[in-house]
Design an enzyme around this catalytic site. Structure first.
Site, mmCIF file in Angstrom:
data_model
loop_
_atom_site.group_PDB
_atom_site.id
_atom_site.type_symbol
_atom_site.label_atom_id
_atom_site.label_comp_id
_atom_site.label_asym_id
_atom_site.label_seq_id
_atom_site.Cartn_x
_atom_site.Cartn_y
_atom_site.Cartn_z
ATOM 1 C CB SER A 223 -0.933 -0.063 1.192
ATOM 2 O OG SER A 223 -2.034 0.741 0.930
ATOM 3 C CG HIS A 365 -5.711 -2.471 1.069
ATOM 4 N ND1 HIS A 365 -5.006 -2.170 -0.063
ATOM 5 C CD2 HIS A 365 -5.177 -1.704 2.062
ATOM 6 C CE1 HIS A 365 -4.105 -1.240 0.220
ATOM 7 N NE2 HIS A 365 -4.181 -0.952 1.504
HETATM 8 C C1 GTR Z 1 -5.397 4.463 1.976
HETATM 9 C C2 GTR Z 1 -4.844 5.254 0.821
HETATM 10 C C3 GTR Z 1 -4.182 4.325 -0.141
HETATM 11 C C4 GTR Z 1 -3.270 3.340 0.541
HETATM 12 C C5 GTR Z 1 -3.784 2.852 1.877
HETATM 13 C C6 GTR Z 1 -2.763 2.138 2.765
HETATM 14 O O1 GTR Z 1 -6.094 5.232 2.863
HETATM 15 O O2 GTR Z 1 -5.896 5.930 0.213
HETATM 16 O O3 GTR Z 1 -3.511 5.071 -1.140
HETATM 17 O O4 GTR Z 1 -2.001 3.865 0.673
HETATM 18 O O5 GTR Z 1 -4.303 3.875 2.628
HETATM 19 O O6 GTR Z 1 -1.614 2.558 2.883
HETATM 20 O O7 GTR Z 1 -3.161 1.147 3.389
#
Ligand code: GTR
Length: 385
Positions: A223, A365
Site C-alpha cells: 500500500s 487490501h
Molecule cells: C489508503 C490510501 C491508499 C493506501 C492505503 C494504505 O487510505 O488511500 O492510497 O495507501 O491507505 O496505505 O493502506
C-alpha cells in the site's frame, strides 16, 4: 463551510469501468525532445534518467543522494533465534547531515542453514511494529519471517515512521531534518520520498554485511509502503527485485484512469506524502508528463512483482495490471520476455515468471502469507535457486 466545500470538490470515486475517461498515456519510448528510443542504451542514457527526474519534479520530490556520514551499530544479536534456524541482528543505521541525524532501526534475520551470503527480502513496514517482533511473540502474515527463513532467504524490515512519521503535521521529524532545504521547495520530497530514501540506507548496510548477498535484495512494500518500494527500486538500481503490493494510486496504478482513488483524493487526504507540485494535477491527470507505467518501467531490466486483492477496488487492480503490461516495452529492449497474460489473470492464479510478475489475491487490501509465498517462488526463479 470549508468542510462543505471540500466535500463538494471531492467528487465521488468512480468504480464503473464505463466511466473511465478516454486518455492517452505518455509514450515510454519518446524522449522529451521527441527522440525515438529504440535500444536499451538509449533508454538508459536518455529516457530513463529523464523519467526519474520527471517523477522527482512532479510527484515524489528530489531524492537527496549525499549526506555527511553513515554508521551501522549492531545493538543486539542472537545467533540462535527461531529455534536456531536464524541469526538475528538489530542494527541501528545512523545518518548525519548538517549536524542533524536520523536513526533507522533495522531488524534482520539471516538463515543459519546456509553458509553462503543470503538473498534478502526487505519490508518497509507501514503497519504495527508488532509484525516484526524480534522475540517472535507475534507472528503475522504481514511479515512471515519463519516462512521466508525456511525458504533460505534472509528477511529484514524497518519501521517507516523512523524515516518520516506518517502524519501531515510531523512528517518532517525524520529524514527531512537532514535536508531542511527540501521543505521549502515545491519539488522537495515528503514522506514517501523519505521512506524510499531510508530503504536505500538499508541497502548501504546490506553492502557491508557479509551474511547478505547485496546483489539479490528484494524490496517489498504494501500500500503506501508499496508506493515507496516502487519509487525506491525505480531510482536506486541496486535493488534487484521490487514487490509493490496493493500500492494503488501513485503506486502501480494508472492515474489517468481515475478509477478508485484519484490524485486529488490522495493529495487531499495525505498532503504530506508527495511534493507540492503534485497538487497541480488534482483532477488534472492529463497534464502530468508521466503516468505510473513509467515508474514500473524505470525498474527494468530488474524484476517487478505487482499485486492486487479482489476486494481492493480502491487500488484499481485493472489499471495496475495495465501499467505493468505497458512496461513490457522496456523489458523488450533488453530482450527480456514477459510472461504476463494479455488480461489480468484469474484470482489466486499468479503469473509468476520474472521479470514481470502479477497476481490478484482473493480478499481484502492486505499483505498476507499467501502473497509472500508467491514472492519467494518468483525470487527462486529469478535468482535461480
Ligand atoms: C489508503 C490510501 C491508499 C493506501 C492505503 C494504505 O487510505 O488511500 O492510497 O495507501 O491507505 O496505505 O493502506
Amino acid at each position: 463551510f470549508s468542510f462543505l466545500l471540500t466535500c463538494h470538490l471531492l467528487a465521488a470515486q468512480n468504480y464503473d469501468e464505463a466511466k473511465v475517461p478516454a486518455y492517452t498515456l505518455p509514450d515510454l519510448l519518446l524522449s522529451i525532445n521527441n527522440q525515438r528510443i529504440n535500444t536499451a542504451k538509449q533508454w538508459e542514457d536518455i529516457r530513463r534518467p529523464e523519467i526519474i527526474s520527471l517523477f522527482e519534479e512532479h510527484v515524489y520530490g528530489t531524492m537527496p543522494k549525499k549526506f555527511d556520514e553513515i554508521s551501522f551499530k549492531i545493538k543486539a544479536e542472537n545467533p540462535n533465534a527461531m529455534n536456531r534456524k536464524a541469526h538475528l541482528k538489530e542494527v541501528e543505521i545512523s545518518v548525519k547531515n548538517h549536524q542533524q541525524s536520523v536513526i533507522i532501526n533495522l531488524i534482520l534475520f539471516t538463515p543459519n542453514q546456509t553458509r553462503k551470503p543470503a538473498p534478502v527480502f526487505l519490508l518497509i513496514n507501514n503497519r504495527s511494529e508488532k509484525n516484526t517482533s524480534v522475540t517472535r511473540d507475534t507472528i503475522s502474515g504481514f511479515w512471515p519471517a519463519e516462512q521466508v527463513i525456511k525458504a533460505g532467504y534472509a528477511i529484514a524490515a524497518f519501521y517507516y515512521g523512523d524515516a518520516a512519521p506518517d502524519n501531515k503535521n510531523s512528517f518532517q521529524n525524520g529524514v527531512l531534518r537532514l535536508y531542511p532545504e527540501q521543505l521549502g521547495s515545491d519539488n522537495g520530497m515528503k514522506a514517501v520520498g523519505a521512506w524510499a530514501w531510508a530503504a536505500s540506507r538499508v541497502m548501504d548496510y546490506f553492502e557491508k554485511d557479509s551474511a547478505i548477498d547485496a546483489s539479490k535484495v528484494t524490496i517489498v512494500g504494501h500500500s503506501r509502503g508499496g508506493k515507496a518500494s516502487l519509487w525506491a527500486a525505480a531510482q536506486d538500481q541496486r535493488f534487484a527485485m521490487c514487490v509493490t503490493n496493493c500500492s494503488g494510486n501513485t503506486g502501480a496504478a494508472l492515474s489517468r484512469r481515475r478509477y478508485g482513488e484519484t490524485i486529488e483524493r490522495i493529495n487531499t487526504t495525505f498532503p504530506h506524502w508527495f511534493n507540492e507540485n503534485y497538487k497541480n494535477y488534482n483532477s488534472n491527470e492529463k497534464a502530468l508528463p508521466i503516468d505510473q507505467h513509467m515508474l514500473i518501467a524505470a525498474v527494468a531490466p530488474r524484476a517487478v512483482y505487482v499485486t492486487n486483492a479482489s476486494e481492493d477496488l480502491w487500488a484499481d487492480p485493472k489499471g495496475t495490471f495495465m501499467a505493468e503490461k505497458e512496461a513490457e516495452k522496456i523489458y523488450k529492449l533488453y530482450n527480456l520476455k514477459s510472461s504476463l497474460p494479455d488480461a489480468p489473470p484469474p484470482m489466486n492464479t499468479p503469473s509468476l515468471k520474472p521479470p514481470l510478475s502479477y497476481h490478484i489475491r482473493k480478499g481484502i487490501h492486505d499483505l498476507t502469507a499467501y502473497d509472500w509465498e508467491q514472492f519467494v517462488k518468483t525470487a527462486d526463479l529469478y535468482f535461480k535457486r
